[in-house]
Scaffold this active site. Structure first.
Site, PDB file in Angstrom:
ATOM      1  N   ASP A 104       0.847  -1.201   0.000  1.00  0.00           N
ATOM      2  CA  ASP A 104       0.000   0.000   0.000  1.00  0.00           C
ATOM      3  C   ASP A 104       0.880   1.247   0.000  1.00  0.00           C
ATOM      4  OD1 ASP A 104      -2.140  -1.725   0.299  1.00  0.00           O
ATOM      5  OD2 ASP A 104      -2.193  -1.504   2.487  1.00  0.00           O
TER       6      ASP A 104
HETATM    7  N1  URA Z   1      -1.074  -5.993   3.768  1.00  0.00           N
HETATM    8  C1  URA Z   1      -1.580  -4.747   3.817  1.00  0.00           C
HETATM    9  O1  URA Z   1      -2.604  -4.511   4.417  1.00  0.00           O
HETATM   10  N2  URA Z   1      -0.908  -3.781   3.186  1.00  0.00           N
HETATM   11  C2  URA Z   1       0.234  -3.977   2.530  1.00  0.00           C
HETATM   12  O2  URA Z   1       0.798  -3.031   1.983  1.00  0.00           O
HETATM   13  C3  URA Z   1       0.747  -5.271   2.485  1.00  0.00           C
HETATM   14  C4  URA Z   1       0.064  -6.288   3.112  1.00  0.00           C
END
Ligand code: URA
Length: 236
Positions: A104
């Site tokens: 993310d």
């Molecule tokens: N899980 C998440 O919630 N975000 C990420 O960036 C990676 C794994």
């Protein structure tokens, strides 16, 4: 056997038309002999190709470790936001680079960038059980029930079932945990904790398979992954 101009251009430092010019100017050698024509064929794994006397270190594929900062998105291009590909330095650039798995925008840490689609598929497929390890800063401490729920496979709030995962509470001044998952569902770690009534405040990926993020790599910086390190990702 492949065309020489294609072999050289595949390494990312010269365009196909640049290579043609270099050949015309007599600056390219193949096994020590000046190349006369761009359609000369060679085996890229065996040929000694040099430009201005500097030997080309041919690599079929490239594998890059990025320590992703916040605010950079795991995409190949975006009209408004910086992407992980924008952080790849010129000397590692080539056609077809993409992030093997997404973090993310607000997640930091290990992103693997490559042009090897088969490898990416292998390390991302949940069937292959390659664990991705994260450090999560949480709103509240984990309970023994939370740990058990991760081990059994969490049901997300929308009913999606996750495969068995691991969570270990970490000692510290704020609630933290180490999480290992072998899947890559959208916002998965955040949604797993949300399903338990908890909240992820910070998330960092520190490991893919058995390969740890190089902690000497500053945020926003990349380095190539060695062959030996690559094997650690798929090690069983
Ligand atoms: N899980 C998440 O919630 N975000 C990420 O960036 C990676 C794994």
């Amino acid at each position: 056997m492949e065309r020489l101009d294609k072999i050289i251009a595949s390494q990312g430092q010269h365009s196909r038309s640049d290579v043609k010019k270099l050949i015309k100017q007599g600056r390219v050698t193949l096994d020590g002999k000046t190349v006369k024509s761009a359609d000369t064929k060679a085996d890229p794994q065996k040929a000694v190709i040099a430009i201005d006397g500097r030997v080309l270190n041919y690599k079929k594929h490239i594998y890059i470790m990025l320590n992703k900062p916040k605010g950079v998105i795991s995409a190949t291009e975006d009209p408004t936001q910086p992407t992980v590909i924008d952080l790849v330095p010129k000397e590692m650039r080539r056609e077809g680079l993409f992030p093997a798995g997404r973090l993310d925008g607000d997640t930091t840490g290990f992103v693997l960038i490559t042009d090897d689609g088969d490898f990416a598929h292998r390390i991302l497929s949940p069937k292959n059980h390659i664990m991705k390890t994260y450090i999560a800063t949480l709103q509240r401490e984990l309970t023994a029930e939370d740990v058990a729920a991760f081990g059994e496979g969490i049901e997300l709030r929308d009913g999606t079932l996750c495969l068995e995962a691991e969570v270990v509470p970490l000692a510290g001044t704020v609630p933290m945990a180490q999480v290992k998952i072998c899947e890559g569902k959208y916002h998965q770690v955040k949604r797993m904790f949300a399903a338990l009534g908890n909240k992820v405040l910070e998330l960092r990926r520190i490991k893919m398979g058995e390969l740890c993020l190089d902690e000497s790599l500053e945020e926003g910086h990349c380095r190539e992954i060695t062959e030996w390190e690559l094997a650690l990702i798929e090690k069983r």
